[in-house]
Write an enzyme that holds these catalytic residues in place. Sequence first.
Site, PDB file in Angstrom:
ATOM      1  N   GLU A 277      46.868 -12.965  -9.627  1.00 16.04           N
ATOM      2  CA  GLU A 277      47.639 -12.025 -10.457  1.00 16.04           C
ATOM      3  C   GLU A 277      46.695 -11.389 -11.460  1.00 16.04           C
ATOM      4  O   GLU A 277      45.888 -12.090 -12.086  1.00 16.04           O
ATOM      5  CB  GLU A 277      48.723 -12.728 -11.294  1.00 16.04           C
ATOM      6  CG  GLU A 277      49.919 -13.238 -10.560  1.00 16.04           C
ATOM      7  CD  GLU A 277      50.955 -13.860 -11.506  1.00 16.04           C
ATOM      8  OE1 GLU A 277      50.795 -13.775 -12.745  1.00 16.04           O
ATOM      9  OE2 GLU A 277      51.925 -14.436 -10.989  1.00 16.04           O
ATOM     10  N   GLU A 333      60.505  -6.160 -13.730  1.00 10.68           N
ATOM     11  CA  GLU A 333      61.559  -7.122 -13.388  1.00 10.68           C
ATOM     12  C   GLU A 333      62.401  -7.428 -14.625  1.00 10.68           C
ATOM     13  O   GLU A 333      61.944  -8.101 -15.546  1.00 10.68           O
ATOM     14  CB  GLU A 333      60.930  -8.400 -12.824  1.00 10.68           C
ATOM     15  CG  GLU A 333      60.184  -8.167 -11.515  1.00 10.68           C
ATOM     16  CD  GLU A 333      59.336  -9.367 -11.104  1.00 10.68           C
ATOM     17  OE1 GLU A 333      59.909 -10.404 -10.738  1.00 10.68           O
ATOM     18  OE2 GLU A 333      58.092  -9.266 -11.166  1.00 10.68           O
ATOM     19  N   LYS A 336      63.098 -11.165 -16.245  1.00  6.44           N
ATOM     20  CA  LYS A 336      62.076 -12.071 -16.769  1.00  6.44           C
ATOM     21  C   LYS A 336      62.338 -12.275 -18.247  1.00  6.44           C
ATOM     22  O   LYS A 336      62.645 -11.347 -18.978  1.00  6.44           O
ATOM     23  CB  LYS A 336      60.677 -11.485 -16.541  1.00  6.44           C
ATOM     24  CG  LYS A 336      60.292 -11.457 -15.074  1.00  6.44           C
ATOM     25  CD  LYS A 336      58.794 -11.335 -14.906  1.00  6.44           C
ATOM     26  CE  LYS A 336      58.108 -12.671 -15.158  1.00  6.44           C
ATOM     27  NZ  LYS A 336      56.657 -12.600 -14.971  1.00  6.44           N
ATOM     28  N   GLU A 342      56.975  -8.805 -20.649  1.00  4.42           N
ATOM     29  CA  GLU A 342      57.302  -9.564 -19.441  1.00  4.42           C
ATOM     30  C   GLU A 342      58.104  -8.741 -18.440  1.00  4.42           C
ATOM     31  O   GLU A 342      58.001  -8.944 -17.238  1.00  4.42           O
ATOM     32  CB  GLU A 342      58.080 -10.834 -19.802  1.00  4.42           C
ATOM     33  CG  GLU A 342      57.202 -11.963 -20.290  1.00  4.42           C
ATOM     34  CD  GLU A 342      56.170 -12.360 -19.253  1.00  4.42           C
ATOM     35  OE1 GLU A 342      56.566 -12.673 -18.120  1.00  4.42           O
ATOM     36  OE2 GLU A 342      54.974 -12.348 -19.560  1.00  4.42           O
TER      37      GLU A 342
END
Length: 474
Positions: A277, A333, A336, A342
């Site tokens: 990542e 997203e 999260k 985030e």
Amino acid sequence: MEKHSSGDEVTEMCLLALSFFSFLAFTRAEISSKIGINYGQLGDNLPSPSQSIELIKSMKAGRVKLYDANPEILNLLSGTKIQVSIMVPNQEISNISSNQTLADQWVRDNVLSYYPQTRIRFIVVGNEVLSYYSDRDRETWSNLVPAMRRIKKSLQAYNIPNIKVGTSVAMDVMESSFPPSSGMFRSDILDTVMVPLLEFLSGTNSFFFLDVYPYLAWSANPFNISLDYALLRGGNLNYTDPISNLVYTNLLDQMLDSVIFAMEKLGYPNIRLLISETGWPNAGDVDQPGANVYNAALYNQNLIKKMTAKPAVGTPARPGMTIPTFIFALYNENQKRGPGTERHWGLLDCNGKPVYGVDLTGEQESNDDQLPMPQNNKPYQGKIWCVVASEVNPEQLVSALIYACSQGNGTCDALMPGKECYKPVSLLSHASYAFSSYWANFRSLGANCYFNGLAVQTTEDPSRGSCKFPSVTL
Ligand SMILES: *[C@@H]1O[C@H](CO)[C@@H](O)[C@H](O)[C@H]1NC(C)=O
Ligand SMILES: *[C@@H]1O[C@H](CO)[C@@H](O)[C@H](O)[C@H]1NC(C)=O
Ligand SMILES: *[C@@H]1O[C@H](CO)[C@@H](O)[C@H](O)[C@H]1NC(C)=O
Ligand SMILES: *[C@@H]1O[C@H](CO)[C@@H](O)[C@H](O)[C@H]1NC(C)=O
Ligand SMILES: *[C@@H]1O[C@H](CO)[C@@H](O)[C@H](O)[C@H]1NC(C)=O
């Protein structure tokens, strides 16, 4: 109220989306086929798996990494050339570590059922299991490498030895990472986990899977680290490691080499790195500098150029090394948890549209002049309050208010009858006070101004009359 992008706004935007095929038409998010993408699914407003796989194909990504072994997705990837990384969930590690039958079963169900039509290349056993943020994971530490061995043993028994088995770790496995030559793994996992892990990776010719975020290192220390250095454009910003004498031109190389040095110290100088990542957030909260579309585009663009260069550039400690790289992430997203960044790591928004229209093929010249100039590269200095977001569900707000007020330390004393913030007696004003007070009390202990999307940060003082709202001062 301060302009913000709460989860509510995002959901609204997604409800306005046209049908899937109309948005494919304006997708221009092509990336280099040598680059992988993390397909995280922690959103309740994301395109379906089949739409997502079409998007990944249209982006020409060469690899995709999943956080599970979702049958629908693995079937959709069947017959494509995309290389796939699947994951053994953290909670299954302990059982698999002690029972070969379970390992065999996992490999049968999640690999053999799709392989080789689905080009599974990597099995990641656990996601950041060795990080501190979950106490349950801590019990899993000693089971991690045994589970990896059992999965590998199953693969060999089923005669598919080419799939690499690894585990993804974050930079918090490091006790020391600066200067890079001082790189050392944490002492609490050194002998018990890291040594057997490196022995396993070396013996199976696998990779060290690293989740590495220059953004996190920079944002923790934005006054001492140059932003350009973190964004991989520090050609004239060199740092010379005083012990190795290696010259660094960016923060990513520095972080990668600290891991290389740590492995070398344990007698494993040749294990290959894989970036499982990396990325840069395209938005965040007021107290999160540098999280914007401009920097996200620049970082990912520079990263892809670096990682796909021919010949491979590697790092100062390992010039010429090729490092397989997966960008985080496919989507923003919205489910999260944690700080605002985030929910903003995506190359695509929840409609599947590119968040920034820059070249990510690594082949073209930079076109970042089309992007909005960043407004928050300098850390915000001043007071911030935490108040109720717009259009929230009243029942959820009541629960959040009760939660904030039950955390002690006098968080809601001023809301008691007769006290200075009792009036107006309204859910909205009490909740805003409680959020501000809670966050001011507990931010230093890691508390967020989020409350599942019910709260947002603001730089506008919500205090009224004698009721002073507690604030965080940066
Ligand atoms: C692990 O095994 C135990 C005992 O067999 C079982 O109760 C539990 O559900 C298993 N856990 C998982 C996550 O499969
Ligand atoms: C291993 O798991 C299998 C399948 O769940 C179970 O039947 C078996 O009893 C387990 N073996 C041990 C030693 O726990
Ligand atoms: C930043 O650098 C200054 C001067 O070199 C040093 O005193 C300070 O401790 C550093 N701050 C952090 C957070 O590392
Ligand atoms: C920094 O290092 C790079 C690469 O080694 C080199 O091209 C550049 O000239 C150096 N810049 C300075 C200011 O030393
Ligand atoms: C609790 O309140 C006291 C007094 O206001 C303060 O000194 C302390 O830091 C607070 N504790 C936390 C965890 O915020």
